[in-house]
Design an enzyme around this catalytic site. Structure first.
Site, mmCIF file in Angstrom:
data_model
loop_
_atom_site.group_PDB
_atom_site.id
_atom_site.type_symbol
_atom_site.label_atom_id
_atom_site.label_comp_id
_atom_site.label_asym_id
_atom_site.label_seq_id
_atom_site.Cartn_x
_atom_site.Cartn_y
_atom_site.Cartn_z
ATOM 1 N N SER A 1 -7.383 12.091 12.461
ATOM 2 C CA SER A 1 -8.296 11.638 13.501
ATOM 3 C C SER A 1 -9.118 12.815 14.034
ATOM 4 C CB SER A 1 -7.499 10.933 14.602
ATOM 5 O OG SER A 1 -8.355 10.244 15.485
ATOM 6 N N ASP B 1 -8.111 10.045 7.955
ATOM 7 C CA ASP B 1 -8.750 9.046 8.817
ATOM 8 C C ASP B 1 -9.464 9.722 9.985
ATOM 9 O OD1 ASP B 1 -9.316 6.346 8.896
ATOM 10 O OD2 ASP B 1 -7.712 5.881 10.296
ATOM 11 N N HIS C 1 -5.296 2.836 11.900
ATOM 12 C CA HIS C 1 -5.388 4.258 12.228
ATOM 13 C C HIS C 1 -4.025 4.879 12.536
ATOM 14 C CE1 HIS C 1 -7.693 7.755 13.330
ATOM 15 N NE2 HIS C 1 -7.286 7.752 14.593
#
Length: 392
Positions: A234, A257, A315
């Site tokens: 992230s 991600d 996620h």
């Protein structure tokens, strides 16, 4: 009877772990170190499995979730307040002379050094040392440092809690905050590598959190830092790119991600990183839901980079939460099983490191990825290609 725990490690080695703090002030290094041991059965050492969460993080997680700490504490007790990580705390490093591939990990927004224990533990069980950094840029759920030696000796910690930056606030302000945080994070990743180099050379053996530990001494000469990897999830994915653009000691990047808002105006950075090998591994729904993120990502993807997306994944399937509280995101959509998604992501990372670093990575579970090939596409998003699956 074993305590409630995260899924057991799958690799040939029993993983060990412990926390390290080196130095004082906001420029100190704080990380959890994972490594292979010579132990033969992780279950026999369940009494040395660390708790998943320290209660000091309750306040930070409560603020992020928007609930009172007492309610979160009650929920955790219902889930399993004494949840354990099946890695052996402070176990001796695996005996031998071989060097271990080494990865520095940067966590995402509102996360911390232990939120990726499943991923780190699995990598360590396959012969990899992982240094999971806890960032001090106000992006961690909570963290701390000692301002100086005097404060350390008196036990007085300086705490940093998560800073909320509204996504609906002025875009320019949010971009300024995120870019500042990314610069801090990048410096922390580089300092983590500096620390590991010092450990490898026998210069850094002091650990403020456990002055008696011998683990750092045992790692002298055992870290392969010529092929050091940087991995982030992230906001940590953006951190890997910013760090590597400044620090060419990281030889491959694992971008999980990634949330790239802080890099939206970067034009030169993709050129600087064009020849750095990268793995982009994405969750299906996060990238489709995050407007404009894929446009930024495409600028950083080179033709030779590895690209995968796990279909119907979320996620959170890179961290521990699916195995603790289940899947919270994208409840209105069909989702891949929480632990299966995490396992697929983990084995894609292991395969990539095996391809890059060779037999020092003790991974040979290609059959698992073949069996789950229908869940995986070879691109950064399901929108990039009409192909729904690919032969792995």
């Amino acid at each position: 009877m074993l305590p409630k725990h995260l899924p057991l490690p799958e690799g040939p080695f029993v993983p060990g772990c412990f926390d390290v703090m080196s130095g004082y002030g906001e420029e100190s290094t704080y990380l959890r170190l994972w490594y292979p041991t010579s132990l033969t059965d992780v279950k026999k050492h369940a009494s040395q499995w660390p708790r998943w969460m320290d209660n000091a993080y309750l306040q930070g997680f409560s603020a992020i979730l928007g609930i009172w700490p007492i309610f979160l504490r009650t929920a955790l007790r219902w889930i399993g307040d004494d949840l354990r990580i099946p890695g052996v705390w402070n176990a001796d490093v695996r005996e031998g002379t071989q060097q271990f591939p080494t990865v520095v990990l940067s966590h995402g927004l509102s996360a911390c050094r232990f939120l990726y224990s499943s991923l780190c533990m699995q990598l360590a069980s396959h012969g990899i040392v992982v240094a999971a950094v806890e960032h001090k840029d106000e992006s961690a759920a909570s963290t701390f440092f000692y301002e100086n030696e005097s404060k350390y000796l008196s036990g007085k910690k300086s705490t940093i809690l998560f800073r909320t930056v509204s996504a609906t606030s002025d875009t320019g302000h949010q971009l300024l905050v995120r870019r500042r945080q990314l610069d801090i994070r990048a410096n922390e990743c580089s300092r983590a590598l500096d620390f590991l180099i010092g450990v490898n050379e026998g210069r850094y053996c002091e650990n403020l959190l456990d002055p008696e530990t011998k683990i750092l001494e045992q790692l002298k000469g055992r870290l392969d830092l010529e092929t050091a990897s940087l991995m982030g999830h992230s906001f940590g994915g953006a951190t890997t790119l910013v760090t590597a653009a400044k620090d060419d000691r990281f030889k491959q990047l694992i971008v999980l991600d990634s949330w790239l808002f802080g890099l939206k105006n970067e034009e030169n950075m993709p050129k600087v990183l064009a020849k750095v090998p990268k793995l982009f591994l994405n969750a299906d729904y996060f990238q489709l839901d995050l407007k404009g993120n894929l446009d930024i990502m495409r600028k950083f993807v080179s033709p030779t980079d590895s690209k995968f997306t796990v279909k119907k994944s979320t996620h959170e399937q890179f961290c521990d939460s699916p195995n603790i509280i289940g899947l919270r995101l994208n409840r209105d959509k069909p989702r891949i099983d929480g632990n299966l998604g995490l396992r697929i992501n983990t084995h894609i990372v292991l395969r990539y490191l095996k391809e890059r670093l060779g037999d020092s990575v003790k991974w040979d579970n290609g059959n698992f990825l073949q069996e789950n090939a229908d869940h995986i596409i070879s691109d950064i998003s399901v929108q990039e290609t009409p192909q729904l699956s690919t032969k792995l």
